[in-house]
Design a protein around this motif. Structure first.
Motif, PDB file in Angstrom:
ATOM      1  N   SER A  37       0.970  -1.050   0.053  1.00 19.24           N
ATOM      2  CA  SER A  37      -0.185  -0.084   0.071  1.00 19.24           C
ATOM      3  C   SER A  37       1.032   1.125  -0.145  1.00 19.24           C
ATOM      4  O   SER A  37       1.625   1.454   0.816  1.00 19.24           O
ATOM      5  CB  SER A  37      -0.838  -0.007   1.210  1.00 19.24           C
ATOM      6  OG  SER A  37      -2.209  -0.673   1.002  1.00 19.24           O
ATOM      7  N   HIS A  41      -6.292   3.796   2.117  1.00 16.58           N
ATOM      8  CA  HIS A  41      -7.499   3.356   1.353  1.00 16.58           C
ATOM      9  C   HIS A  41      -8.439   3.987   2.398  1.00 16.58           C
ATOM     10  O   HIS A  41      -9.830   3.885   2.273  1.00 16.58           O
ATOM     11  CB  HIS A  41      -7.648   1.896   1.268  1.00 16.58           C
ATOM     12  CG  HIS A  41      -6.708   1.254   0.060  1.00 16.58           C
ATOM     13  ND1 HIS A  41      -5.625   0.973   0.332  1.00 16.58           N
ATOM     14  CD2 HIS A  41      -7.049   1.170  -1.185  1.00 16.58           C
ATOM     15  CE1 HIS A  41      -4.984   0.684  -0.860  1.00 16.58           C
ATOM     16  NE2 HIS A  41      -6.227   0.579  -1.610  1.00 16.58           N
ATOM     17  N   TYR A  62      -7.184  -3.146   5.417  1.00 19.81           N
ATOM     18  CA  TYR A  62      -7.265  -3.543   3.853  1.00 19.81           C
ATOM     19  C   TYR A  62      -7.187  -5.176   3.566  1.00 19.81           C
ATOM     20  O   TYR A  62      -7.294  -5.683   2.624  1.00 19.81           O
ATOM     21  CB  TYR A  62      -6.101  -2.591   3.118  1.00 19.81           C
ATOM     22  CG  TYR A  62      -6.463  -2.840   1.658  1.00 19.81           C
ATOM     23  CD1 TYR A  62      -7.410  -2.263   0.952  1.00 19.81           C
ATOM     24  CD2 TYR A  62      -5.371  -3.433   0.920  1.00 19.81           C
ATOM     25  CE1 TYR A  62      -7.687  -2.360  -0.492  1.00 19.81           C
ATOM     26  CE2 TYR A  62      -5.514  -3.575  -0.590  1.00 19.81           C
ATOM     27  CZ  TYR A  62      -6.765  -3.112  -1.306  1.00 19.81           C
ATOM     28  OH  TYR A  62      -6.612  -3.018  -2.784  1.00 19.81           O
TER      29      TYR A  62
END
Length: 283
Positions: A37, A41, A62
Motif C-alpha cells: 500500500s 484506502h 485492507y
C-alpha cells in the motif's frame, strides 16, 4: 493456496526501501505475492489525540479486501527486516481459522490500553490471561487466513471510536475485537516478531526482526541507521560497495533531518558536528 505478503510503505525512508527488498526475497522464497500500500484506502478523523495516533494505522484493515483474493495473508510493518534464513511462517502455522501474532502482553504491561478500550467500548470481563498477565498482541506482524473472522468483525468505525483516547488505538482495538468475538488466536514464536524489549542477545538470528520503538538503538543514533547497518551485514554481498555507502548516507541524512526538526539547529551544523564523531562509525 494463494498467499500474499502485505505492507504499508509511504515515503522515501531508506529503511522502508530496504525492507521491501527483504519482503520480496521472502515472498519469492515462500511462493507469495508482495502487496504494497503506497497510499491510504481509509480516512480516519484524528483530533487532539491523547496519545500518538497516525491516520495510516487503519490501513491494515485492507487485509479484508486481500482475503477476497488470497487464501492467506501475512502482514509485516515496514520497519521489519526479514532475514535471509527466515523460516516459512506459512508452513509453521497452518490453522486457517486462527490469527497468528506475537503476544507482547506476556512481557509488557498493557493494562492501561486494555482498561481504556474497555471503558470506551464496553468491558470484557473474561479477557484472556497468560500466567496472570492479560494477553495483548503486537499488530506489527500477523498471519491470517480467509476462514478467520477477525477482519469481518474489525471495522474503521470501531477504530474511529477509540483513535483519540486509547493508547496504540489500532493495536488495542484489534486485541479487543479478538477478545470480544472469541477469534481463535495463537502466539507465534518470538523469532517471527523479534523486538528490542526481548533483549539484544541473538536478535539477528531471528526470522523477522522488528525495529519498533527505539529499534535496537544501543550505541546507535537512530533505528533507521541500525536497520541499514544490519541489512548490509546480512544482504551486503548482493550489492556494490558504492550502493552500501549510499544506503548508509541516506539513513544518516534522515537522522540529521529528524534531529534538525527537533532541535532547530541548522542541518549543515549538525552534519559538521556529527560526522567526525557519531557519523564516523556508521558512514
Amino acid at each position: 493456496m494463494k498467499k500474499a505478503i502485505f505492507t504499508l510503505a509511504i515515503g522515501d525512508n531508506p529503511m522502508y526501501k530496504a525492507a521491501l527488498k527483504t519482503f520480496q526475497q521472502y515472498a519469492d522464497k515462500v511462493g507469495a505475492d508482495l502487496i504494497i500500500s503506497e497510499e491510504l484506502h481509509y480516512k480516519i478523523n484524528i483530533e487532539n489525540p491523547k496519545y500518538s495516533a497516525s491516520p495510516a494505522w487503519p490501513e491494515k484493515l485492507y487485509t479484508a479486501e486481500l482475503l477476497k483474493l488470497y487464501d492467506r495473508v501475512l502482514y509485516l510493518d515496514a520497519d521489519i527486516l526479514v532475514t535471509p534464513w527466515a523460516k516459512d511462517i506459512f508452513e509453521e502455522y497452518q490453522d486457517l481459522e486462527t490469527v497468528y501474532m506475537f503476544d507482547e502482553g506476556r512481557h509488557l504491561d498493557r493494562t492501561l490500553a486494555i482498561s481504556q478500550i474497555n471503558e470506551a467500548l464496553g468491558p470484557i470481563t473474561n479477557w484472556n490471561e497468560i500466567n496472570g498477565k492479560q494477553s495483548y498482541y503486537n499488530f506489527g506482524m500477523f498471519l491470517v487466513s480467509k476462514n478467520c473472522k477477525l477482519f469481518e468483525k474489525a471495522s474503521l468505525e470501531g477504530m474511529q471510536l477509540v483513535c483519540n483516547n486509547v493508547k496504540f488505538y489500532d493495536q488495542t482495538y484489534i486485541n479487543y475485537t479478538i477478545q470480544k468475538h472469541d477469534i481463535p488466536n495463537v502466539c507465534v514464536d518470538k523469532e517471527f516478531n523479534r523486538m528490542e524489549f526481548l533483549g539484544f542477545e541473538g536478535y539477528k538470528e531471528a526470522s523477522f526482526i522488528h525495529y519498533a520503538g527505539r529499534g535496537y538503538r544501543i550505541k546507535c543514533p537512530s533505528r533507521e541507521i541500525r536497520y541499514i547497518h544490519d541489512y548490509i551485514e546480512m544482504y551486503g554481498q548482493s550489492f556494490s560497495a558504492q550502493q552500501q555507502k549510499q544506503l548508509k548516507l541516506d539513513a544518516w541524512n534522515l537522522f540529521i533531518k529528524n534531529l534538525k526538526r527537533k532541535s532547530n539547529v541548522p542541518e549543515f551544523l549538525l552534519h559538521l558536528l556529527g560526522k567526525p564523531t557519531i557519523g564516523r562509525k556508521w558512514l
